[in-house]
Design an enzyme around this catalytic site. Structure first.
Site, PDB file in Angstrom:
ATOM      1  N   ASN A  63       1.250  -0.799  -0.066  1.00 34.54           N
ATOM      2  CA  ASN A  63       0.137  -0.184   0.163  1.00 34.54           C
ATOM      3  C   ASN A  63       0.381   1.199   0.291  1.00 34.54           C
ATOM      4  O   ASN A  63       1.790   1.347   0.403  1.00 34.54           O
ATOM      5  CB  ASN A  63      -1.256  -0.151   1.243  1.00 34.54           C
ATOM      6  CG  ASN A  63      -0.434   0.197   2.744  1.00 34.54           C
ATOM      7  OD1 ASN A  63       0.668  -0.560   2.248  1.00 34.54           O
ATOM      8  ND2 ASN A  63      -1.196   0.650   3.353  1.00 34.54           N
ATOM      9  N   GLU A 122       0.228   5.115   0.788  1.00 34.97           N
ATOM     10  CA  GLU A 122      -0.547   6.079   1.107  1.00 34.97           C
ATOM     11  C   GLU A 122      -0.425   7.434   0.686  1.00 34.97           C
ATOM     12  O   GLU A 122       0.405   7.786  -0.096  1.00 34.97           O
ATOM     13  CB  GLU A 122      -1.221   6.644   2.218  1.00 34.97           C
ATOM     14  CG  GLU A 122      -1.455   5.591   3.396  1.00 34.97           C
ATOM     15  CD  GLU A 122      -1.714   5.528   4.842  1.00 34.97           C
ATOM     16  OE1 GLU A 122      -1.993   4.475   5.081  1.00 34.97           O
ATOM     17  OE2 GLU A 122      -0.628   6.145   5.335  1.00 34.97           O
ATOM     18  N   CYS A 164      -3.644   0.352  -3.026  1.00 33.17           N
ATOM     19  CA  CYS A 164      -3.707  -0.880  -2.279  1.00 33.17           C
ATOM     20  C   CYS A 164      -2.440  -1.622  -2.195  1.00 33.17           C
ATOM     21  O   CYS A 164      -2.145  -2.003  -3.994  1.00 33.17           O
ATOM     22  CB  CYS A 164      -5.336  -1.235  -2.226  1.00 33.17           C
ATOM     23  SG  CYS A 164      -6.783  -0.760  -1.585  1.00 33.17           S
ATOM     24  N   GLU A 220      -3.407  -4.720  -2.938  1.00 35.20           N
ATOM     25  CA  GLU A 220      -3.626  -5.486  -4.540  1.00 35.20           C
ATOM     26  C   GLU A 220      -3.527  -4.788  -5.286  1.00 35.20           C
ATOM     27  O   GLU A 220      -3.057  -5.658  -6.337  1.00 35.20           O
ATOM     28  CB  GLU A 220      -4.893  -6.125  -3.291  1.00 35.20           C
ATOM     29  CG  GLU A 220      -4.823  -7.415  -2.610  1.00 35.20           C
ATOM     30  CD  GLU A 220      -5.077  -5.813  -1.249  1.00 35.20           C
ATOM     31  OE1 GLU A 220      -5.872  -6.497   0.065  1.00 35.20           O
ATOM     32  OE2 GLU A 220      -5.068  -5.170  -1.160  1.00 35.20           O
ATOM     33  N   CYS A 260      -9.429  -5.195   0.430  1.00 30.78           N
ATOM     34  CA  CYS A 260     -11.494  -4.456   0.611  1.00 30.78           C
ATOM     35  C   CYS A 260     -12.326  -4.582  -0.826  1.00 30.78           C
ATOM     36  O   CYS A 260     -12.045  -5.442  -1.552  1.00 30.78           O
ATOM     37  CB  CYS A 260     -11.245  -2.807   0.706  1.00 30.78           C
ATOM     38  SG  CYS A 260     -10.492  -1.890  -1.319  1.00 30.78           S
TER      39      CYS A 260
END
Length: 130
Positions: free
Chosen positions: A39, A41, A50, A52, A83
């Site tokens: 991830n 940010e 993310c 993934e 998510c």
């Protein structure tokens, strides 16, 4: 290197200065190659990426569009699941039988198929008349 090793290695490199919640993901392409992502940010929260999604982008950039296995890891007391958006992204490149293993740094893990993670997934079949 195993998927778990790849996910663990990249998890520590995540850029998470706002949440301090580092996630790593590794996927196996149909060729057997392993692609990892973490991830990332952004101060304009929630405009991050993310783990993934990062792994999928790396796989696609390498020329593959089919994944066969997924591992997601975080420093969490419980296995962290992808998510909703990442479930849809994973479904785009996998089948309903594809196994997603969610684990913690301490080894608490849970494995589910994509069909279990995203029942009733929106797929290309829904677009056939378009």
């Amino acid at each position: 290197m195993s998927l778990l090793d790849a996910a663990t290695n990249v998890q520590s490199k995540a850029y998470a200065p706002y949440s301090n919640f580092k996630v790593g993901a590794a996927i196996r392409g149909a060729s057997g190659a392993i692609y990892a992502g973490c991830n990332v940010e952004n101060v304009a929260y929630p405009e991050g990426t993310c783990a993934e999604a990062g792994a999928i982008a790396t796989m696609v950039a390498a020329g593959e569009t089919q994944l066969t296995e997924v591992v997601v890891i975080a420093d969490s007391p419980l296995p962290v699941s992808p998510c909703g958006g990442c479930r849809q992204k994973l479904a785009e490149f996998s089948g309903p039988e594809t196994v997603v293993t969610m684990t913690t740094l301490e080894g608490n893990s849970k494995s589910l198929t994509m069909a279990e993670l995203l029942p009733g997934a929106f797929t290309q079949a829904h677009m056939e008349n378009s």
